[in-house]
Design a protein around this motif. Structure first.
Motif, PDB file in Angstrom:
ATOM      1  N   GLY A  10       0.974  -1.131   0.064  1.00 37.33           N
ATOM      2  CA  GLY A  10       0.141   0.136   0.069  1.00 37.33           C
ATOM      3  C   GLY A  10       0.779   1.294   0.101  1.00 37.33           C
ATOM      4  N   GLY A  12       0.234   4.501  -0.568  1.00 37.36           N
ATOM      5  CA  GLY A  12      -0.720   5.642  -0.882  1.00 37.36           C
ATOM      6  C   GLY A  12      -0.080   6.995   0.065  1.00 37.36           C
ATOM      7  N   PHE A  13      -1.146   7.503   0.437  1.00 40.80           N
ATOM      8  CA  PHE A  13      -1.038   8.954   1.195  1.00 40.80           C
ATOM      9  C   PHE A  13      -0.186   8.630   2.686  1.00 40.80           C
ATOM     10  CE2 PHE A  13      -2.581  11.450   4.585  1.00 40.80           C
ATOM     11  CZ  PHE A  13      -2.381  13.050   4.303  1.00 40.80           C
ATOM     12  N   PHE A  14      -0.547   7.681   3.376  1.00 34.47           N
ATOM     13  CA  PHE A  14       0.134   7.847   4.482  1.00 34.47           C
ATOM     14  C   PHE A  14       1.449   6.858   4.656  1.00 34.47           C
ATOM     15  CE2 PHE A  14       0.563   7.070   9.402  1.00 34.47           C
ATOM     16  CZ  PHE A  14       0.470   8.293   9.623  1.00 34.47           C
ATOM     17  N   ASP A  35       1.960  -2.287  -4.618  1.00 28.03           N
ATOM     18  CA  ASP A  35       0.776  -1.617  -4.593  1.00 28.03           C
ATOM     19  C   ASP A  35       0.086  -1.994  -5.878  1.00 28.03           C
ATOM     20  OD1 ASP A  35      -0.301   1.429  -3.377  1.00 28.03           O
ATOM     21  OD2 ASP A  35      -1.309   0.586  -4.954  1.00 28.03           O
ATOM     22  N   CYS A  36      -1.462  -2.067  -6.016  1.00 20.93           N
ATOM     23  CA  CYS A  36      -2.032  -2.572  -7.324  1.00 20.93           C
ATOM     24  C   CYS A  36      -2.059  -1.450  -8.446  1.00 20.93           C
ATOM     25  CB  CYS A  36      -3.497  -3.327  -6.964  1.00 20.93           C
ATOM     26  SG  CYS A  36      -4.293  -2.261  -5.724  1.00 20.93           S
ATOM     27  N   ARG A  40       1.471   4.665  -8.039  1.00 16.44           N
ATOM     28  CA  ARG A  40       1.968   4.850  -6.609  1.00 16.44           C
ATOM     29  C   ARG A  40       2.991   4.080  -6.219  1.00 16.44           C
ATOM     30  NH1 ARG A  40      -3.275   6.120  -2.756  1.00 16.44           N
ATOM     31  NH2 ARG A  40      -3.146   8.272  -3.299  1.00 16.44           N
ATOM     32  N   ALA A  72      -0.294  -1.181   4.576  1.00 18.93           N
ATOM     33  CA  ALA A  72      -0.645   0.233   4.901  1.00 18.93           C
ATOM     34  C   ALA A  72      -1.827   0.633   3.917  1.00 18.93           C
ATOM     35  CB  ALA A  72       0.650   1.124   4.442  1.00 18.93           C
ATOM     36  N   THR A  73      -2.735  -0.449   3.670  1.00 18.64           N
ATOM     37  CA  THR A  73      -3.654  -0.167   2.676  1.00 18.64           C
ATOM     38  C   THR A  73      -4.837   0.208   3.552  1.00 18.64           C
ATOM     39  OG1 THR A  73      -4.530  -2.487   2.946  1.00 18.64           O
ATOM     40  CG2 THR A  73      -2.990  -1.953   1.084  1.00 18.64           C
ATOM     41  N   THR A  74      -6.148   0.732   2.747  1.00 22.10           N
ATOM     42  CA  THR A  74      -7.472   0.889   3.517  1.00 22.10           C
ATOM     43  C   THR A  74      -7.868  -0.053   4.161  1.00 22.10           C
ATOM     44  OG1 THR A  74      -8.239   1.132   1.293  1.00 22.10           O
ATOM     45  CG2 THR A  74      -7.667   3.331   2.689  1.00 22.10           C
ATOM     46  N   GLN A  95      -2.153  -1.253   9.428  1.00 12.01           N
ATOM     47  CA  GLN A  95      -2.893  -0.046   9.703  1.00 12.01           C
ATOM     48  C   GLN A  95      -4.217  -0.032  10.586  1.00 12.01           C
ATOM     49  OE1 GLN A  95      -2.867   3.060  10.221  1.00 12.01           O
ATOM     50  NE2 GLN A  95      -0.538   3.470   9.278  1.00 12.01           N
ATOM     51  N   LYS A  96      -4.465   0.950  11.385  1.00 14.82           N
ATOM     52  CA  LYS A  96      -5.832   1.223  11.900  1.00 14.82           C
ATOM     53  C   LYS A  96      -6.733   1.524  10.619  1.00 14.82           C
ATOM     54  CE  LYS A  96      -7.003   4.994  12.061  1.00 14.82           C
ATOM     55  NZ  LYS A  96      -7.066   5.818  10.825  1.00 14.82           N
ATOM     56  N   ASN A 124      -0.837   4.336  16.248  1.00 18.18           N
ATOM     57  CA  ASN A 124       0.170   5.147  16.841  1.00 18.18           C
ATOM     58  C   ASN A 124       0.206   6.494  17.749  1.00 18.18           C
ATOM     59  OD1 ASN A 124      -0.994   6.028  14.473  1.00 18.18           O
ATOM     60  ND2 ASN A 124       0.447   7.545  13.844  1.00 18.18           N
ATOM     61  N   GLN A 163      -7.191  12.506   1.694  1.00 14.91           N
ATOM     62  CA  GLN A 163      -7.754  11.146   2.061  1.00 14.91           C
ATOM     63  C   GLN A 163      -9.385  11.273   1.502  1.00 14.91           C
ATOM     64  OE1 GLN A 163      -6.021  11.431   6.247  1.00 14.91           O
ATOM     65  NE2 GLN A 163      -6.453   9.037   6.049  1.00 14.91           N
ATOM     66  N   TYR A 165     -11.415   9.223   0.313  1.00 10.98           N
ATOM     67  CA  TYR A 165     -12.178   8.182   0.721  1.00 10.98           C
ATOM     68  C   TYR A 165     -12.798   8.385   2.354  1.00 10.98           C
ATOM     69  CZ  TYR A 165      -8.245   6.846   3.902  1.00 10.98           C
ATOM     70  OH  TYR A 165      -7.198   7.005   4.556  1.00 10.98           O
TER      71      TYR A 165
HETATM   72  P1  NAD Z   1      -4.785   5.606   0.334  1.00 15.21           P
HETATM   73  O1  NAD Z   1      -5.674   5.181  -0.465  1.00 15.21           O
HETATM   74  O2  NAD Z   1      -3.861   6.756  -0.069  1.00 15.21           O
HETATM   75  O3  NAD Z   1      -3.450   4.366   0.049  1.00 15.21           O
HETATM   76  C1  NAD Z   1      -3.805   3.033   0.150  1.00 15.21           C
HETATM   77  C2  NAD Z   1      -2.962   2.353  -1.114  1.00 15.21           C
HETATM   78  O4  NAD Z   1      -3.009   0.850  -1.042  1.00 15.21           O
HETATM   79  C3  NAD Z   1      -3.430   2.814  -2.464  1.00 15.21           C
HETATM   80  O5  NAD Z   1      -2.279   3.159  -3.101  1.00 15.21           O
HETATM   81  C4  NAD Z   1      -4.048   1.427  -2.971  1.00 15.21           C
HETATM   82  O6  NAD Z   1      -3.643   1.254  -4.479  1.00 15.21           O
HETATM   83  C5  NAD Z   1      -3.333   0.517  -2.112  1.00 15.21           C
HETATM   84  N1  NAD Z   1      -3.999  -0.933  -2.204  1.00 15.21           N
HETATM   85  C6  NAD Z   1      -5.389  -0.962  -1.596  1.00 15.21           C
HETATM   86  N2  NAD Z   1      -5.555  -2.656  -1.720  1.00 15.21           N
HETATM   87  C7  NAD Z   1      -4.275  -3.080  -2.071  1.00 15.21           C
HETATM   88  C8  NAD Z   1      -4.079  -4.525  -1.976  1.00 15.21           C
HETATM   89  N3  NAD Z   1      -4.973  -5.308  -1.846  1.00 15.21           N
HETATM   90  N4  NAD Z   1      -3.121  -4.728  -2.710  1.00 15.21           N
HETATM   91  C9  NAD Z   1      -1.928  -3.658  -2.966  1.00 15.21           C
HETATM   92  N5  NAD Z   1      -2.209  -2.352  -2.667  1.00 15.21           N
HETATM   93  C10 NAD Z   1      -3.405  -1.748  -2.499  1.00 15.21           C
HETATM   94  O7  NAD Z   1      -4.948   5.206   1.694  1.00 15.21           O
HETATM   95  P2  NAD Z   1      -4.065   6.140   2.980  1.00 15.21           P
HETATM   96  O8  NAD Z   1      -4.632   7.540   3.347  1.00 15.21           O
HETATM   97  O9  NAD Z   1      -2.609   5.893   2.870  1.00 15.21           O
HETATM   98  O10 NAD Z   1      -4.586   5.196   4.202  1.00 15.21           O
HETATM   99  C11 NAD Z   1      -4.006   3.982   4.442  1.00 15.21           C
HETATM  100  C12 NAD Z   1      -4.442   3.524   5.723  1.00 15.21           C
HETATM  101  O11 NAD Z   1      -3.793   4.330   6.722  1.00 15.21           O
HETATM  102  C13 NAD Z   1      -5.814   3.302   6.110  1.00 15.21           C
HETATM  103  O12 NAD Z   1      -6.202   2.316   7.064  1.00 15.21           O
HETATM  104  C14 NAD Z   1      -5.977   4.911   7.125  1.00 15.21           C
HETATM  105  O13 NAD Z   1      -6.777   4.957   8.048  1.00 15.21           O
HETATM  106  C15 NAD Z   1      -4.363   4.670   7.818  1.00 15.21           C
HETATM  107  N6  NAD Z   1      -3.969   5.992   8.228  1.00 15.21           N
HETATM  108  C16 NAD Z   1      -3.436   5.998   9.424  1.00 15.21           C
HETATM  109  C17 NAD Z   1      -2.992   7.225  10.006  1.00 15.21           C
HETATM  110  C18 NAD Z   1      -2.255   7.340  11.348  1.00 15.21           C
HETATM  111  O14 NAD Z   1      -2.046   8.212  11.746  1.00 15.21           O
HETATM  112  N7  NAD Z   1      -1.983   6.101  11.854  1.00 15.21           N
HETATM  113  C19 NAD Z   1      -3.149   8.437   9.275  1.00 15.21           C
HETATM  114  C20 NAD Z   1      -3.535   8.358   7.996  1.00 15.21           C
HETATM  115  C21 NAD Z   1      -4.181   7.063   7.453  1.00 15.21           C
END
Ligand code: NAD
Ligand code: 89Y
Length: 343
Positions: A10, A12-14, A35-36, A40, A72-74, A95-96, A124, A163, A165
């Motif tokens: 994953g 992505g953003f975080f 990452d799929c 990214r 680190a996926t959703t 991730q949470k 965290n 984010q 979503y």
């Molecule tokens: P995002 O959508 O930006 O990134 C997720 C990535 O995962 C995407 O690039 C997607 O293509 C990839 N993905 C999804 N399913 C996949 C799979 N089966 N195989 C491979 N890749 C896959 O999401 P985000 O904002 O980065 O959030 C990710 C997680 O982090 C969430 O669970 C969110 O709650 C958590 N998060 C935590 C904090 C924190 O402080 N702990 C802060 C922000 C987000």
């Protein structure tokens, strides 16, 4: 002892924060990413110089060559990926929020336990320096026996641009952000036995609730209030600060905006600035969260090496997730929900 080798799924953003944290961590490094979404994958691979790149998690695990995986996926993909890691006997961070339902969360914990692999939820916020400072002040005995507390996160910050979503799910603030505040409440005041919650959506452009207020009964008799909002427009935006109030038999403690900690005891007040350091890669105002990412990752390395259960293990995190489930149930039915009902 050589570095532990990790793979991250994953990009992505975080995950960028997690990759920075791993780059600086002592005792571990990321050797493969997945990452799929190929764009990214390329962006993170190029930024962090990772050559082994996969668009399929199955292919990543089939090739192996790493000691742990950092998911680190959703939330929707968490259960499938954690169970895949367990099948391959790979220690796992997820991730949470751990899962969309308690049934999924329990299945994930049980899959890892059956395979004998370590499992930590990346919860965290309790690793943030200001929260650690609150815990240390209470543990010093300065305010005596705690009987009441508040964990508060109120903001008008636009989290939807980074984010998107978050604007689309039926559940929003409790599942996304409140989960951290509820975990902090457990960390500071102990496990909870019951919760009474009220929720509300103020922003008409989103699907879920953006305001939530939770009243918690804790095991040891402490009462706490956990409140969070993304609809609160303040003169100075506090994102992403968690504020705290704690009352004890001998004094009080207040963690206020600007990372000010006031501990009042024996007629005197000690003021401390507990702002976390901005790491070299930090991007304020996120530096508070970013530092906690580096700290929880270092904790994982130490726990894995020592064969110890990490503080926010999957098993431990069921108690935090139960608070999320109980809060939604309480708000939906307008009644107090015992944690035993959802655990
Ligand atoms: P995002 O959508 O930006 O990134 C997720 C990535 O995962 C995407 O690039 C997607 O293509 C990839 N993905 C999804 N399913 C996949 C799979 N089966 N195989 C491979 N890749 C896959 O999401 P985000 O904002 O980065 O959030 C990710 C997680 O982090 C969430 O669970 C969110 O709650 C958590 N998060 C935590 C904090 C924190 O402080 N702990 C802060 C922000 C987000
Ligand atoms: O996703 C959330 C989290 O875990 O911390 C802050 C956040 O990025 C937005 O609420």
């Amino acid at each position: 002892m050589g570095d532990l080798k990790g793979a991250l799924i994953g990009c992505g953003f975080f995950a960028v924060n997690q990759m920075h944290g791993w780059r600086d961590a002592e005792g571990a490094r990321i050797v493969a990413i997945c990452d799929c979404d190929p764009e990214r994958l390329k962006a993170v691979g190029d930024a962090f110089g990772i050559q082994r790149r996969y668009t399929s998690a199955e292919d990543l695990f089939a090739d192996g060559g790493f000691d742990f995986v950092d998911i680190a996926t959703t939330v929707r993909s968490h259960r499938g990926l954690v169970e895949m890691a367990a099948r391959h006997g790979v220690a796992t961070i997820c991730q949470k929020p751990i899962a969309p339902t308690m049934e999924d969360a329990k299945a994930m914990v049980s899959a890892c336990a059956k395979s004998g692999v370590a499992f930590m939820v990346h919860e965290n916020f309790r690793w943030q320096s200001p929260i650690r400072a609150v815990k240390a002040a209470i543990d010093s005995g300065a305010i005596g026996e705690v009987f009441w507390g508040r964990v508060s996160f109120r903001s008008g910050y636009d989290v939807f641009s980074g984010q998107p979503y978050l604007a689309t799910g039926k559940r929003f603030i409790i599942e996304d952000l409140g989960i951290h505040a509820l975990d902090v409440a457990r960390y500071i005041f102990g496990d909870a036995t019951a919760v009474t919650a009220r929720t509300r959506r103020v922003n008409p452009a989103i699907a879920g609730e953006d305001v939530a207020t939770m009243l918690l009964d804790h095991d040891g008799g402490i009462t706490s209030l956990v409140d969070c909002s993304y609809a609160t427009k303040l003169p100075v935006e506090p994102f992403p600060e968690t504020l705290m109030e704690v009352d004890g038999s001998k004094g009080t403690l207040r963690l206020t905006q600007g990372y000010h900690l006031a501990v009042h005891s024996k007629g005197a007040t000690k003021l401390t600035n507990v702002e976390p350091p901005a790491l070299s890669w930090a991007s304020p105002p996120w530096h508070n969260i970013q530092e906690s990412v580096a700290l929880i990752q270092q904790h994982w390395i130490e726990a894995l090496r020592a064969g110890r259960e990490p503080d926010t293990s999957g098993r431990d995190n069921l108690e935090t997730f139960a608070l999320v489930e109980a809060s939604y149930l309480s708000a939906a039915e307008g009644r107090t929900v015992s944690l035993a009902e959802v655990l």
